[in-house]
Write a protein that holds these residues in place. Structure first.
Motif, mmCIF file in Angstrom:
data_model
loop_
_atom_site.group_PDB
_atom_site.id
_atom_site.type_symbol
_atom_site.label_atom_id
_atom_site.label_comp_id
_atom_site.label_asym_id
_atom_site.label_seq_id
_atom_site.Cartn_x
_atom_site.Cartn_y
_atom_site.Cartn_z
ATOM 1 N N ASP A 205 0.820 -1.220 0.000
ATOM 2 C CA ASP A 205 0.000 0.000 0.000
ATOM 3 C C ASP A 205 0.851 1.266 0.000
ATOM 4 O O ASP A 205 0.763 2.101 0.902
ATOM 5 C CB ASP A 205 -0.946 0.001 1.205
ATOM 6 C CG ASP A 205 -1.979 -1.101 1.119
ATOM 7 O OD1 ASP A 205 -2.371 -1.454 0.004
ATOM 8 O OD2 ASP A 205 -2.386 -1.614 2.173
ATOM 9 N N HIS A 284 -11.917 5.232 -0.747
ATOM 10 C CA HIS A 284 -11.800 4.437 -1.979
ATOM 11 C C HIS A 284 -10.351 4.093 -2.300
ATOM 12 O O HIS A 284 -10.096 3.340 -3.241
ATOM 13 C CB HIS A 284 -12.443 5.178 -3.152
ATOM 14 C CG HIS A 284 -11.627 6.328 -3.665
ATOM 15 N ND1 HIS A 284 -11.595 7.549 -3.039
ATOM 16 C CD2 HIS A 284 -10.798 6.441 -4.734
ATOM 17 C CE1 HIS A 284 -10.800 8.359 -3.699
ATOM 18 N NE2 HIS A 284 -10.296 7.722 -4.737
ATOM 19 N N HIS A 286 -6.293 3.373 -0.194
ATOM 20 C CA HIS A 286 -5.657 3.171 1.103
ATOM 21 C C HIS A 286 -4.142 3.231 0.924
ATOM 22 O O HIS A 286 -3.610 2.796 -0.096
ATOM 23 C CB HIS A 286 -6.047 1.816 1.696
ATOM 24 C CG HIS A 286 -5.451 1.565 3.052
ATOM 25 N ND1 HIS A 286 -5.893 2.211 4.184
ATOM 26 C CD2 HIS A 286 -4.444 0.753 3.453
ATOM 27 C CE1 HIS A 286 -5.186 1.799 5.225
ATOM 28 N NE2 HIS A 286 -4.303 0.918 4.806
ATOM 29 N N LYS A 359 -10.341 -0.008 -5.302
ATOM 30 C CA LYS A 359 -10.914 -0.960 -4.364
ATOM 31 C C LYS A 359 -12.215 -1.499 -4.954
ATOM 32 O O LYS A 359 -12.840 -0.836 -5.790
ATOM 33 C CB LYS A 359 -11.227 -0.287 -3.018
ATOM 34 C CG LYS A 359 -10.049 -0.085 -2.097
ATOM 35 C CD LYS A 359 -10.560 0.453 -0.755
ATOM 36 C CE LYS A 359 -9.460 0.657 0.253
ATOM 37 N NZ LYS A 359 -9.984 1.155 1.539
#
Length: 889
Positions: A205, A284, A286, A359
């Motif tokens: 991420d 929406h 991360h 996502k």
């Protein structure tokens, strides 16, 4: 364990809400002093629990005597409360059934409400989120969530900022920003090795942007270390989240000199410029690590614009589409480029059908179903309470009659019944809250969400839930309250539950409500059965390729593929190694194609590039591919769907397509071929499901090569009984060649299952809620049958005197309920079929629902009703008829 340094804020807010101003300071001071004393001598959680208990103990009339009229009402209100408390304790069976049913029902409703609120609040944590929009690009007939750079991968830093500069020049625009994330389809890889303080860690991420200050303006974060001015003042800066800081520097990272430490990612070095709070999960996108660098390593980015208050996005889009060649030279000349649109930030989570979404988006149908089930559960709870109250108050009619003789008005009896209902529902309130607190971690794990207990249950939510509880209590008790308050003295002393006879006994509101329960119950069971059948159908559907024992992982460079393949094939467990063509993807970009010398152009072609090793690993039936073993470098084949399309427009048989020329992208003018790219069709393969079964099979244009020119994903087909050892060998072979990209594998079977993860989770939740609904409905039925049996004791005794057996009595009692179940089944089946067909429209390949599951659900309900009614009535049916005739009803 987390230390609670202060008293719980929720309890303090509740205390300030109900407590008189004259008493608040003294009471709160004593409570705080007791809390701090306990905290020093016991577990913090226990001290917190005891603080809640102490606050609730002060919730008494003298604590909230704020108005003089309250003092006049209190003596009478106290009398109502006393009588209500005695009746609740005296009617222990009624109380136990209703308390359990109400608590479970309210728990489920609160949990569903929190989930719907969580889903509906996506991206609302950002300030002025309603003024932020994401730009999307329509190319061919597809919508891309990202905006390309003018030169794709060859764009320099200034070219990457052209679109942002244009947007910022518009009068109504406050700011514009863009970024990519490592887990997006346009930026990969998913993971990085990060070197920090001599440690080499794996990081997921990662967000990369070259518009850092603008990104902060649109998506501000709370800095725990550092400040935004210095963090975005230069390039090659890294901003960590709390989780990442703890991962890199330990739990006591705040006490260390984290700022100015460096991170090494591949060949780049970044200076840590700040630590921010963790990003909310209901956004929406991360990230756990943000990198501020001069150039984004991708061909496109996710682009956002923030407008001034009161402005709409449409004028900006209109000007952008009119002047688009200033940003993207040649855009209007490309007939496949349609337009640039936008999606409001709060709508991204609910907008389906766009490519490269960050996502998974929410399915509004499932959210509506959960809301509907929450309403159904609340209705069943209210119906249970109403039915049981009507039956329970039948045994108290003489008591109510005596109260009327002593001067009680109808309004007094009405108010008494309502007070008892409200008191019982208020008792359920803390039980339901405690249940949600205990279940929430499991619910989060099941649904893949992160609903925070403390943040979710704010004052407004508690106030709404309290209002819902009170309304449920009032609605549930309204009918029995009105019926018994308006009943005449003679009717009350007569003490009969119903004056109707024969078939008219069935035509009561009580039975109508019970039938309504059965309709809801059978309908839910039926729908749950169809969902299970559809998910089993997807699980066992023949996809046209072999996914067993196939795993995949990424590599950083095509140069690594050949030596890695050679090393992997030396392992005895490995059967095949290939590259590209991995099924189980969400839909991605399509292309146009046509048959040479024909006019119709199709816009839904999917180009798949893979090597012969992947064909063998997936066991795809491709006869033409055998030519690669004979020395061919590449083979071009199409699937059956594409062949039928082309054969139809050409007016020839499918087999006659072999040797014909297919033109892909016929609108594209190029120096080498003129218009489009020609391909000679060398074979036709059967259709196989490359994407999920929500989509129909698209035309596949497959380019199969002996040795792939570019490789970013490796397929391995293995046969082994010890996957742990085999994976260890594959990992060792990988790290012999790769040091910059962490090894991350995925089984193809799991990849395919993940396509239906949302349906799986929704199915489990629906099944759980349906099970709860069944439990609640039959708890109410048990209580109702028990009271109904008591009210018919004399009738049962007379029947036994006249020679009826226990079996005959039980059959007679069951007839009434069996008739209700039968009628409810006939009404529930068509409703369930309509709703199921609506849900099945989400799938291109689906079952054909039939009444079987409805009949099965009806039969199950009938069996349960017979068991419940028989067991509940059996004891009364066995009584000596003399004892039955002697008892009062």
């Amino acid at each position: 364990m987390k230390q609670y340094s202060n008293p719980p804020k929720l309890a303090d807010r509740f205390l300030r809400w109900f407590c008189s101003e004259d008493l608040l300071e003294e009471i709160q001071g004593d409570l705080h002093e007791t809390f701090f004393h306990r905290r020093q001598h016991m577990n913090p959680l226990k001290a917190k629990f005891l603080y809640y208990r102490d606050v609730l103990q002060f919730f008494k009339p003298y604590s909230f005597e704020k108005y003089s009229r309250t003092k006049q009402f209190l003596p009478m209100f106290k009398n109502y409360l006393t009588i209500a408390s005695r009746n609740i304790l005296r009617k222990s069976w009624f109380t136990a059934v209703n308390l359990t049913g109400l608590s479970l029902g309210l728990l489920a409703v609160l949990l569903i409400g929190l989930y719907l609120r969580y889903e509906g609040s996506h991206d609302s944590s950002f300030p002025q989120y309603d003024q932020v929009h994401r730009l999307v690009n329509v190319y061919r007939d597809q919508v891309y969530t990202c905006m390309k750079f003018p030169g794709y991968y060859q764009s320099n830093p200034s070219q990457q900022l052209v679109l942002l500069d244009y947007l910022r020049s518009q009068e109504e625009v406050v700011e514009a920003a863009h970024f990519v994330t490592s887990n997006s389809a346009i930026a990969g890889p998913d993971r990085y090795f990060v070197e920090v303080q001599g440690k080499k860690l794996v990081q997921e991420d990662v967000l990369i942007t070259n518009s850092g200050a603008s990104f902060y303006s649109l998506f501000p974060q709370k800095f725990l270390l550092g400040d935004p001015q210095s963090a975005f003042s230069n390039w090659d800066k890294a901003i960590l989240t709390e989780t990442t800081a703890e991962k890199y520097f330990g739990e006591q990272w705040q006490t260390k000199d984290v700022l100015q430490e460096t991170l090494k990612i591949r060949d780049s070095v970044y200076v840590i410029a700040g630590v921010v709070e963790n990003f909310p999960n209901n956004t929406h996108f991360h990230t756990e690590l943000m990198l501020i660098q001069q150039q984004i390593p991708s061909w496109a980015a996710y682009t956002y614009v923030k407008l001034k208050p009161g402005y709409e996005i449409e004028p900006t889009l209109a000007r952008l589409n009119q002047e688009v060649d200033r940003v993207y030279p040649g855009y209007t000349e490309d007939v496949l480029s349609k337009e640039i649109r936008s999606v409001a930030l709060q709508d991204i989570h609910f907008t389906d059908g766009m490519l490269y979404e960050l996502k998974p988006v929410a399915n509004r149908t499932y959210l509506q179903i959960f809301a509907l089930i929450g309403g159904i559960i609340l209705l069943i709870v209210c119906v249970n309470y109403t039915n049981l109250s009507v039956a329970m108050y039948a045994s108290r009619q003489r008591e109510l009659g005596i109260r009327k003789v002593l001067g009680a008005r109808s309004s007094d009896i009405l108010f008494q019944v309502l007070v008892e209902a409200i008191l019982l529902t208020l008792i359920c309130l803390p039980i339901s809250l405690l249940g949600v607190y205990l279940i929430l971690p499991f619910f989060n794990s099941l649904m893949g969400v992160q609903i925070d207990w403390g943040e979710s249950l704010n004052g407004l939510v508690l106030l709404v839930f309290l209002g819902l509880v009170l309304v449920a209590g009032l609605v549930s008790a309204l009918y029995p309250a009105v019926v018994y308050s308006r009943k005449s003295l003679l009717g009350l002393f007569e003490g009969k539950l119903s004056t109707k006879r024969g078939y008219y006994r069935t035509l009561t509101l009580r039975n109508a409500l019970l039938a309504f329960q059965f309709i809801l119950l059978i309908g839910l069971l039926c729908i749950t059965g169809y969902i299970y059948q559809q998910m089993h159908y997807l699980k066992t559907y023949d996809l046209g390729f072999d996914s067993e024992g196939v795993l995949s992982f990424g590599i950083a460079s095509s140069d690594q593929f050949s030596p890695l393949k050679a090393e992997l094939l030396q392992l005895p467990e490995v059967q095949e190694v290939g590259s590209g063509g991995l099924p189980g993807n969400q839909m991605y970009n399509q292309l146009t194609f046509k048959l040479d010398e024909t006019e119709p152009v199709f816009a839904d072609g999917t180009h798949i590039y893979l090597d012969y090793g992947s064909i063998k690993a997936l066991n795809i039936d491709c006869k033409a591919c055998e030519g690669l073993e004979a020395g061919k470098d590449r083979v071009f084949v199409i699937n059956q769907t594409a062949a039928e399309r082309l054969a139809n427009v050409a007016g020839i048989a499918v087999g006659e397509l072999i040797g014909k020329t297919l033109i892909s992208e016929p609108e594209w003018e190029n120096e080498e071929f003129g218009y489009g790219i020609p391909h000679t069709i060398e074979g036709i393969i059967p259709d196989y499901h490359y994407f999920n079964l929500k989509e129909t099979v698209n035309p596949f244009l497959m380019e199969v090569v002996r040795e792939a020119e570019w490789n970013y994903e490796v397929l391995v087909k293995a046969s082994t009984k010890d996957w742990f050892a085999t994976l260890s060998k594959i990992r060792d072979a990988y790290y012999n060649l790769e040091s910059d990209l962490p090894f991350q594998f995925e089984f193809l079977d799991q990849r395919i299952k993940d396509l239906y993860e949302q349906e799986r989770r929704a199915g489990i939740l629906l099944a759980s809620l349906t099970g709860l609904t069944v439990l609640l409905a039959f708890m109410g039925l048990i209580g109702l049958v028990a009271f109904a049996t008591v009210s018919r004791q004399k009738e049962i005794g007379i029947r036994k005197v006249l020679g009826a057996s226990v079996r005959q009595i039980l059959v007679g009692i069951n007839k009434e309920f069996a008739l209700l179940v039968g009628l409810s089944t006939l009404m529930a089946i068509p409703i369930a079929l309509v709703m199921t067909r609506f849900w099945l429209e989400n799938f291109a390949y689906r079952i054909d629902p039939n009444p079987f599951w409805g009949l099965l659900a009806g039969g199950l309900c009938f069996s349960l009703v017979v068991v419940v009614v028989s067991l509940t009535s059996f004891q009364k049916a066995r009584l000596n008829p003399i004892e039955s005739l002697k008892q009062e009803t």
